[in-house]
Design a protein around this motif. Structure first.
Motif, mmCIF file in Angstrom:
data_model
loop_
_atom_site.group_PDB
_atom_site.id
_atom_site.type_symbol
_atom_site.label_atom_id
_atom_site.label_comp_id
_atom_site.label_asym_id
_atom_site.label_seq_id
_atom_site.Cartn_x
_atom_site.Cartn_y
_atom_site.Cartn_z
ATOM 1 N N GLY A 1 0.831 -1.203 0.000
ATOM 2 C CA GLY A 1 0.000 0.000 0.000
ATOM 3 C C GLY A 1 0.864 1.251 0.000
ATOM 4 N N ALA A 2 0.219 2.387 -0.076
ATOM 5 C CA ALA A 2 0.923 3.667 -0.196
ATOM 6 C C ALA A 2 1.857 3.936 0.975
ATOM 7 N N VAL A 3 1.435 3.640 2.181
ATOM 8 C CA VAL A 3 2.267 3.921 3.362
ATOM 9 C C VAL A 3 3.511 3.035 3.350
ATOM 10 N N ILE A 4 3.337 1.768 3.075
ATOM 11 C CA ILE A 4 4.483 0.850 3.035
ATOM 12 C C ILE A 4 5.426 1.224 1.900
ATOM 13 N N ARG A 5 4.874 1.553 0.735
ATOM 14 C CA ARG A 5 5.716 1.978 -0.395
ATOM 15 C C ARG A 5 6.521 3.216 -0.037
ATOM 16 N N ASP A 6 5.893 4.164 0.644
ATOM 17 C CA ASP A 6 6.597 5.393 1.045
ATOM 18 C C ASP A 6 7.737 5.086 2.008
ATOM 19 N N VAL A 7 7.485 4.225 2.981
ATOM 20 C CA VAL A 7 8.543 3.860 3.928
ATOM 21 C C VAL A 7 9.684 3.166 3.190
ATOM 22 N N LEU A 8 9.359 2.254 2.287
ATOM 23 C CA LEU A 8 10.405 1.567 1.515
ATOM 24 C C LEU A 8 11.224 2.561 0.695
ATOM 25 N N ARG A 9 10.549 3.546 0.108
ATOM 26 C CA ARG A 9 11.246 4.538 -0.721
ATOM 27 C C ARG A 9 12.122 5.446 0.133
ATOM 28 N N VAL A 10 11.568 5.983 1.213
ATOM 29 C CA VAL A 10 12.302 6.930 2.073
ATOM 30 C C VAL A 10 13.521 6.259 2.707
ATOM 31 N N THR A 11 13.378 5.020 3.105
ATOM 32 C CA THR A 11 14.494 4.296 3.732
ATOM 33 C C THR A 11 15.411 3.647 2.705
ATOM 34 N N GLN A 12 15.052 3.769 1.447
ATOM 35 C CA GLN A 12 15.772 3.176 0.319
ATOM 36 C C GLN A 12 15.805 1.648 0.377
ATOM 37 N N LEU A 13 14.888 1.070 1.125
ATOM 38 C CA LEU A 13 14.781 -0.387 1.138
ATOM 39 C C LEU A 13 14.228 -0.910 -0.177
ATOM 40 N N ASP A 14 13.578 -0.046 -0.944
ATOM 41 C CA ASP A 14 13.093 -0.474 -2.260
ATOM 42 C C ASP A 14 14.255 -0.766 -3.213
ATOM 43 N N ARG A 15 15.445 -0.304 -2.863
ATOM 44 C CA ARG A 15 16.644 -0.624 -3.656
ATOM 45 C C ARG A 15 17.254 -1.955 -3.244
ATOM 46 N N LEU A 16 17.017 -2.345 -2.013
ATOM 47 C CA LEU A 16 17.549 -3.604 -1.492
ATOM 48 C C LEU A 16 16.584 -4.757 -1.746
ATOM 49 N N LEU A 17 15.318 -4.523 -1.435
ATOM 50 C CA LEU A 17 14.314 -5.570 -1.534
ATOM 51 C C LEU A 17 13.682 -5.581 -2.926
ATOM 52 N N ASP A 18 13.264 -6.750 -3.359
ATOM 53 C CA ASP A 18 12.600 -6.911 -4.650
ATOM 54 C C ASP A 18 11.110 -6.652 -4.445
ATOM 55 N N VAL A 19 10.671 -5.440 -4.765
ATOM 56 C CA VAL A 19 9.294 -5.025 -4.549
ATOM 57 C C VAL A 19 8.570 -5.045 -5.893
ATOM 58 N N ARG A 20 7.484 -5.810 -5.959
ATOM 59 C CA ARG A 20 6.694 -5.929 -7.187
ATOM 60 C C ARG A 20 5.309 -5.326 -6.967
ATOM 61 N N THR A 21 4.670 -4.938 -8.047
ATOM 62 C CA THR A 21 3.355 -4.321 -7.929
ATOM 63 C C THR A 21 2.260 -5.324 -7.624
ATOM 64 N N ASP A 22 2.365 -6.528 -8.180
ATOM 65 C CA ASP A 22 1.301 -7.511 -7.989
ATOM 66 C C ASP A 22 1.870 -8.916 -7.830
ATOM 67 N N LEU A 23 1.002 -9.826 -7.441
ATOM 68 C CA LEU A 23 1.415 -11.205 -7.184
ATOM 69 C C LEU A 23 1.907 -11.903 -8.448
ATOM 70 N N ALA A 24 1.250 -11.655 -9.557
ATOM 71 C CA ALA A 24 1.650 -12.307 -10.814
ATOM 72 C C ALA A 24 3.101 -11.977 -11.163
ATOM 73 N N SER A 25 3.474 -10.719 -11.058
ATOM 74 C CA SER A 25 4.852 -10.347 -11.388
ATOM 75 C C SER A 25 5.835 -10.864 -10.330
ATOM 76 N N ALA A 26 5.384 -10.989 -9.090
ATOM 77 C CA ALA A 26 6.260 -11.521 -8.039
ATOM 78 C C ALA A 26 6.531 -13.000 -8.238
ATOM 79 N N LEU A 27 5.607 -13.707 -8.866
ATOM 80 C CA LEU A 27 5.776 -15.141 -9.070
ATOM 81 C C LEU A 27 6.569 -15.478 -10.323
ATOM 82 N N LEU A 28 6.764 -14.504 -11.211
ATOM 83 C CA LEU A 28 7.551 -14.741 -12.419
ATOM 84 C C LEU A 28 9.021 -14.926 -12.054
ATOM 85 N N ASN A 29 9.690 -15.781 -12.798
ATOM 86 C CA ASN A 29 11.137 -15.985 -12.561
ATOM 87 C C ASN A 29 11.938 -14.878 -13.134
#
Length: 75
Positions: A47-75
């Motif tokens: 959600g928006a709050v979690i995405r913001d925290v990931l962005r501000v802390t730059q964890l979105d650069r470390l962790l593999d964050v996908r928009t949806d389950l289908a893309s997360a399940l792709l190899n």
């Protein structure tokens, strides 16, 4: 999960509006353990709050964050 032999994990935060900071620390720790075991942690449906925290802390650069389950399940 990784102790049970699961090395590729997808966490779906679809119904999770916010996370306490300790959970973000655990995600980083879990990511490191999986990576050491040649595995992968993917996160989706943040959600928006979690995405913001990931962005501000730059964890979105470390962790593999996908928009949806289908893309997360792709190899």
């Amino acid at each position: 999960l990784s102790e049970a032999g699961h090395r590729n994990i997808v966490l779906d935060f679809r119904d999770v509006p916010v996370l306490p900071s300790v959970v973000f620390a655990e995600l980083v720790r879990f990511h490191g353990r999986l990576k050491n075991d040649k595995g992968e942690l993917r996160i989706c449906h943040c959600g928006a709050v979690i995405r913001d925290v990931l962005r501000v802390t730059q964890l979105d650069r470390l962790l593999d964050v996908r928009t949806d389950l289908a893309s997360a399940l792709l190899n």
